[in-house]
Scaffold this active site. Structure first.
Site, PDB file in Angstrom:
ATOM      1  N   CYS A 292     -70.606 -31.231  26.477  1.00 21.74           N
ATOM      2  CA  CYS A 292     -69.023 -31.343  25.834  1.00 21.74           C
ATOM      3  C   CYS A 292     -69.177 -30.151  24.931  1.00 21.74           C
ATOM      4  O   CYS A 292     -69.513 -30.284  23.725  1.00 21.74           O
ATOM      5  CB  CYS A 292     -68.853 -32.638  24.887  1.00 21.74           C
ATOM      6  SG  CYS A 292     -67.375 -32.566  24.683  1.00 21.74           S
TER       7      CYS A 292
ATOM      8  N   GLU B   2     -65.517 -29.535  31.209  1.00 21.63           N
ATOM      9  CA  GLU B   2     -66.828 -29.147  31.699  1.00 21.63           C
ATOM     10  C   GLU B   2     -66.744 -28.242  32.869  1.00 21.63           C
ATOM     11  O   GLU B   2     -65.762 -28.130  33.248  1.00 21.63           O
ATOM     12  CB  GLU B   2     -67.525 -30.702  32.504  1.00 21.63           C
ATOM     13  CG  GLU B   2     -67.470 -31.740  31.466  1.00 21.63           C
ATOM     14  CD  GLU B   2     -68.967 -31.358  30.280  1.00 21.63           C
ATOM     15  OE1 GLU B   2     -69.501 -30.804  30.300  1.00 21.63           O
ATOM     16  OE2 GLU B   2     -69.206 -32.662  29.994  1.00 21.63           O
TER      17      GLU B   2
END
Length: 243
Positions: A2, A113
């Site tokens: 992340c 992502e």
DNA sequence: CCAGACGTTGTT
DNA sequence: GTCTGG
DNA sequence: CCAGACGTTGTT
DNA sequence: GTCTGG
């Protein structure tokens, strides 16, 4: 993992969602306005997190994203300690101690992502959010740090997001994902009197698939210079794909 | 014992 | 601070 | 996470 | 290729 996320929900709403009793965001009078809403929160940015203060208030505070451990000689290590693997938290004594004492929740309206599309092709960013539209509670740790040679300086408060293996939804995109805490464990996670690391570790698992949805977005998000709600618009022809 | 590291990501 | 390597 | 820099010398 | 900055 992340490495970029969205924080656009107003602090007042977050305070309500996370049942905070004190807002101390800094950067303005009366609790402060805190970091600006952002659709492209990047490492080293100030972020809003929920943590219990020394005097027992569950508060909304401002933390620099990128953990600077207490033993750090300078704060540059924080540029890359934006995530901490759940298994590293278990294995390294200094992080175990932080797990026992300084946990936080980092609210996020969603995160990005990048999927590797193969040799010669550019990575494709995806946006991942709750199907409910509610903010996600990302599991984090925080620290305070001060330069040894600037003892009269303010303490730097910093934080990191704990990562784990991906669930079935995320696995095709990436091999890590942030730990998303369900509301049922928020109290346990934030309770500073709870130092049962064995129990706390059990919370550091991939979230259920049906909580989240994802879709590809424009590569505009790649540059930290870009921001705005247009970053989370699905790419042409790609609606959200739950599970 | 002291010195030096201590973290993450990716490797289509 | 605490662990690992020499 | 991605984007962008990455080196040296001497310099009134 | 690898590191730093955002």
């Amino acid at each position: 993992m992340c490495g970029r996320f969205v924080s656009a929900t107003p602090p007042a709403v977050l305070a309500d969602t996370f049942r905070v009793d004190e807002v101390k965001l800094g950067g303005g009078g009366d609790g402060g306005t805190g970091p600006e809403p952002s659709y492209n929160v990047a490492p080293t940015d100030d972020v809003i997190a929920v943590a219990v203060s020394k005097d027992g208030h569950r508060q909304l505070g401002t933390f620099r994203w990128g953990l600077v451990p207490s033993w750090a000689k300078d704060m540059s290590i924080g540029n890359r300690m934006i995530n901490l693997r759940a298994d590293t938290v278990k294995d390294k004594p200094s992080f175990r101690k932080t797990l026992a004492r300084r946990r936080c929740i980092i609210p996020a309206d969603g995160f990005y992502e990048w999927k590797d599309m193969g040799k010669g092709r550019k990575k494709q960013p995806f946006f991942i959010r709750a199907r409910s539209g509610e903010p996600l509670a990302l599991a984090g740790l925080w620290e305070v740090w001060k330069d040894r040679e600037q003892q009269d300086a303010e303490w730097l408060k910093s934080c990191t997001i704990i990562t784990t293996e991906p669930n079935a939804l995320l696995a095709p995109i990436h091999d890590r994902m942030p730990v998303v805490l369900p509301p049922s464990v928020w109290d346990v996670w934030l309770d500073p009197a709870n130092d049962d690391v064995a129990e706390l570790e059990k919370l550091l698992v991939p979230s259920p698939e049906d909580l989240l949805e994802l879709y590809p977005v424009s590569a505009e998000v790649n540059s930290v210079q870009n921001n705005g709600a247009q970053l989370v618009i699905p790419l042409e022809g790609h609606e959200a794909e739950p599970d």
